[in-house]
Design a protein around this motif. Structure first.
Motif, short mmCIF file in Angstrom:
data_model
loop_
_atom_site.label_atom_id
_atom_site.label_comp_id
_atom_site.label_asym_id
_atom_site.label_seq_id
_atom_site.Cartn_x
_atom_site.Cartn_y
_atom_site.Cartn_z
N GLU A 1 0.79 -1.17 0.11
CA GLU A 1 0.04 0.14 0.03
C GLU A 1 0.83 1.33 0.11
O GLU A 1 1.80 1.35 0.91
N ARG A 2 0.68 2.13 -0.82
CA ARG A 2 1.54 3.18 -1.22
C ARG A 2 1.40 4.38 0.13
O ARG A 2 2.28 5.15 0.43
N GLY B 1 -7.78 0.45 -6.76
CA GLY B 1 -8.73 1.44 -6.52
C GLY B 1 -8.82 2.16 -8.24
O GLY B 1 -8.45 1.45 -9.32
N TRP C 1 -6.61 4.01 -9.41
CA TRP C 1 -5.15 3.95 -10.00
C TRP C 1 -4.70 2.61 -10.51
O TRP C 1 -3.78 2.50 -11.19
N ILE D 1 -17.52 -1.69 -0.36
CA ILE D 1 -17.60 -2.02 1.06
C ILE D 1 -18.64 -3.41 0.94
O ILE D 1 -18.30 -4.49 1.69
P1 FAD Z 1 -9.29 2.24 -2.46
O1 FAD Z 1 -10.12 2.35 -1.15
O2 FAD Z 1 -9.08 3.35 -3.25
O3 FAD Z 1 -7.95 1.42 -2.18
C1 FAD Z 1 -7.33 1.45 -3.48
C2 FAD Z 1 -5.78 1.45 -2.50
O4 FAD Z 1 -4.75 1.13 -3.39
C3 FAD Z 1 -5.55 2.85 -1.95
O5 FAD Z 1 -5.39 2.85 -0.45
C4 FAD Z 1 -4.24 3.39 -2.52
O6 FAD Z 1 -3.47 4.18 -1.85
C5 FAD Z 1 -3.61 2.28 -3.08
N1 FAD Z 1 -2.75 2.31 -4.43
C6 FAD Z 1 -3.05 3.14 -5.32
N2 FAD Z 1 -1.94 3.09 -6.11
C7 FAD Z 1 -1.05 2.22 -5.61
C8 FAD Z 1 0.34 2.00 -5.97
N3 FAD Z 1 0.92 2.23 -7.23
N4 FAD Z 1 1.18 1.35 -4.95
C9 FAD Z 1 0.52 0.97 -3.82
N5 FAD Z 1 -0.79 1.37 -3.48
C10 FAD Z 1 -1.47 2.01 -4.28
N6 FAD Z 1 -19.36 1.52 -0.94
C11 FAD Z 1 -20.35 0.82 -0.29
O7 FAD Z 1 -20.48 -0.39 -0.40
N7 FAD Z 1 -21.28 0.99 0.52
C12 FAD Z 1 -21.53 2.32 0.72
O8 FAD Z 1 -22.23 3.06 1.43
C13 FAD Z 1 -20.40 3.40 0.14
N8 FAD Z 1 -20.52 4.57 0.37
C14 FAD Z 1 -19.50 5.40 -0.27
C15 FAD Z 1 -19.46 6.75 -0.20
C16 FAD Z 1 -18.55 7.41 -0.65
C17 FAD Z 1 -18.77 8.88 -0.32
C18 FAD Z 1 -17.57 7.05 -1.44
C19 FAD Z 1 -16.50 7.80 -2.06
C20 FAD Z 1 -17.58 5.60 -1.64
C21 FAD Z 1 -18.57 4.66 -1.06
N9 FAD Z 1 -18.58 3.30 -1.48
C22 FAD Z 1 -19.49 2.77 -0.82
C23 FAD Z 1 -17.89 2.89 -2.38
C24 FAD Z 1 -16.66 2.42 -1.73
O9 FAD Z 1 -15.93 2.98 -0.78
C25 FAD Z 1 -15.55 1.63 -2.68
O10 FAD Z 1 -16.09 0.99 -3.75
C26 FAD Z 1 -14.44 0.92 -2.13
O11 FAD Z 1 -13.88 1.49 -1.06
C27 FAD Z 1 -13.29 0.70 -3.20
O12 FAD Z 1 -12.24 -0.16 -2.58
P2 FAD Z 1 -10.92 -0.34 -3.23
O13 FAD Z 1 -10.25 -1.24 -2.40
O14 FAD Z 1 -11.07 -0.91 -4.48
O15 FAD Z 1 -10.27 1.25 -3.55
#
Ligand code: FAD
Ligand code: GLY
Length: 369
Positions: A34-35, A209, A211, A336
Motif C-alpha cells: 500500500e503506497r 482502486g 489507480w 464495502i
Molecule cells: P481504494 O479504497 O481506493 O483502495 C485502493 C488502494 O490502493 C488505496 O489505498 C491506494 O492508496 C492504493 N494504491 C493506489 N496505487 C497504488 C500503488 N501504485 N502502489 C501501492 N498502493 C496503491 N460502498 C459501499 O458498499 N457502501 C457505501 O455505503 C459506500 N459509500 C460510499 C460513499 C462515498 C462518499 C464514497 C467515496 C464511496 C462509497 N462506497 C461505498 C464505495 C466504496 O468506498 C469503494 O467502492 C471501495 O472503497 C473501493 O475499495 P478499493 O479497495 O477498490 O479502493
C-alpha cells in the motif's frame, strides 16, 4: 531479486485487504503493498451501507453478487472480531427507501415489484406509516419500502479488521510503499518494482482502486478505472434509526450520535476535495428528507474517489493471456458491500477452486481483447 513475496496484492483498501484475508486463511503466502495507509482512500471515506437493493437496478449477475456478499457479513463480522478483537460495526439497521414525488413513487413501485423476488423481506408503507416508524421524516414523503435486512458496517474498521486477520494468518503488509510498476517476462508476471528495489512474486493482484488503470498501462494494457468523486457530510444529530434512501441521496445513522448525508457522484479526475456547491446540495437533500437536519450542527465533511469502470460494474478476475495477473477493482458505489465476496472469489480462482459464482460477467476480458 529479493525473496519471494507470494501473491502480491497492490492496494490496501477494503478490496485488497479482503483478498489478502481470504488467501492468507487458505495458507497462501501473500504480501499487501500500500503506497500510503490502510483505508486511506475510498475505503475510509465510504458510508458503509450494505445495500444491494438500493444500487442494483435489475435482477442479474450484479444483484446476485451483491446479495451473496451481504449474506457473508454475519459470519465474517464474528470471525474478524474473534481473530483481531476489532468489531466492524455490522448492523441490520434496515433501509427505508422513500418517494417524494409521483414520479419517485412509480419508480419505487416498479423496483418493489422485482425486488420482492430477491428473498429479502420488504414491506410497502404509506407516507403516514413511514412517519410512524420514523417521526422525523418530511411530510413530503408519499410512501416508502422498508428493507429490514440491509444494513451497514464501519468501513474503516472493516478494512483494518480484514488486514489484521490477514496478518494473523501470515500475510505481510508493506505500508507507505508505492508500487512503481509490475515486472514481467513476456506475458508472465515476476513481481513489482518498489522504491527499495524489486519484490518478487509470481502472481500480482491489482486492487489499486481508480489507480489500477495507471499501473496496468505499464504492461501495455488499457483498462479504464475512472475516479468518481463522492462528497459527504456528517451531522451531530441522529434523528432517524433507519438508513433513509431518497431520490437524491441518503442518510445513515452512525454510532456516536452522528448521521452521514451522502453523496455526490462526480467525474472530476483525481481531485479529492469537497466543494461548497457539493456540500450545499447534500445539506439540501438532507433537509428535504428530514427537516430537523436543517438545524443540526455539521460535524465534518470529506470526499473520496470511488473506482469506476466503463460499464459501471466491477472488474474482477484474471487478465486473459497473462500468467499471474489478476484485477479487482471498479466496485464504484458498492466496494464495502462487495469486499467479502470479491475476496472469496479471487482467492478461490487463484487457488484453482471452483468459484461460488461465475466471474465471467465481471471479467477484465470484456474490456481487453
Ligand atoms: P481504494 O479504497 O481506493 O483502495 C485502493 C488502494 O490502493 C488505496 O489505498 C491506494 O492508496 C492504493 N494504491 C493506489 N496505487 C497504488 C500503488 N501504485 N502502489 C501501492 N498502493 C496503491 N460502498 C459501499 O458498499 N457502501 C457505501 O455505503 C459506500 N459509500 C460510499 C460513499 C462515498 C462518499 C464514497 C467515496 C464511496 C462509497 N462506497 C461505498 C464505495 C466504496 O468506498 C469503494 O467502492 C471501495 O472503497 C473501493 O475499495 P478499493 O479497495 O477498490 O479502493
Ligand atoms: N454507496 C453509496 C455511495 O457510493 O455513495
Amino acid at each position: 531479486m529479493e525473496e519471494d513475496a507470494g501473491v502480491i496484492v497492490v492496494g490496501g483498501g477494503v478490496i485488497g485487504c479482503a483478498i489478502a484475508y481470504h488467501l492468507a486463511r487458505r495458507g497462501v503466502p501473500v504480501t499487501v503493498v500500500e503506497r500510503r495507509e490502510l483505508a486511506g482512500e475510498a475505503s475510509g471515506a465510504a458510508a458503509g451501507m450494505l445495500a444491494p437493493l438500493a444500487e442494483a437496478h435489475a435482477p442479474g449477475p450484479f444483484l446476485d453478487l451483491c446479495l451473496a456478499s451481504l449474506s457473508l457479513f454475519p459470519s465474517l463480522a464474528a470471525e474478524l472480531e474473534a481473530v483481531t478483537g476489532i468489531g466492524i460495526g455490522y448492523e441490520r439497521t434496515g433501509i427505508l427507501r422513500v418517494a417524494l414525488s409521483a414520479e419517485d413513487e412509480d419508480a419505487l413501485r416498479e423496483r418493489y415489484r422485482w425486488q420482492k423476488g430477491t428473498g429479502l423481506p420488504l414491506e410497502w408503507l404509506g407516507g403516514d406509516m413511514a412517519r410512524e416508524l420514523e417521526p422525523a421524516l418530511s411530510p413530503r414523503v408519499r410512501c416508502a419500502v422498508l428493507s429490514p435486512d440491509e444494513g451497514q458496517v464501519d468501513p474503516q474498521r472493516l478494512t483494518m479488521a480484514l488486514a489484521g486477520a490477514a496478518r494473523a494468518h501470515g500475510a505481510h503488509l508493506l505500508l507507505s510503499t508505492p508500487v512503481a510498476g509490475i515486472l514481467r517476462r513476456g506475458r508472465r508476471i515476476l513481481g513489482v518494482r518498489l522504491p527499495s528495489g524489486l519484490l518478487r512474486g509470481g502472481h500480482v493482484v491489482v486492487a489499486a482502486g481508480p489507480w489500477t488503470g495507471r499501473l496496468l498501462r505499464g504492461l501495455g494494457l488499457y483498462l479504464a478505472t475512472p475516479p468518481r468523486r463522492g462528497q459527504m457530510l456528517a451531522y451531530h444529530a441522529r434523528p432517524v434509526r433507519h438508513i433513509v434512501w431518497g431520490p437524491d441521496g441518503y442518510l445513515v445513522p452512525k454510532a456516536g450520535g452522528v448521521t452521514y448525508a451522502g453523496a455526490t457522484v462526480e467525474s472530476v479526475g483525481f481531485r479529492r476535495r469537497t466543494t461548497a456547491r457539493g456540500l450545499r446540495r447534500l445539506a439540501q437533500m438532507a433537509r428535504g428528507l428530514v427537516p430537523a437536519l436543517g438545524h443540526a450542527e455539521v460535524a465534518s465533511a470529506w470526499a473520496g474517489l470511488r473506482p469506476g469502470s466503463p460499464d459501471g460494474l466491477p472488474i474482477i478476475g484474471p487478465v486473459p493471456g497473462w500468467e499471474g495477473l489478476t484485477v479487482a477493482t471498479g466496485h464504484f458505489r458498492n466496494g464495502i458491500l462487495l469486499a467479502p465476496i470479491t475476496g472469496r472469489l479471487v482467492a478461490q480462482r487463484i487457488c484453482g477452486e471452483g468459484t461460488d459464482l461465475p466471474l465471467g460477467p465481471f471479467s477484465p476480458a470484456r474490456f481487453l481483447d
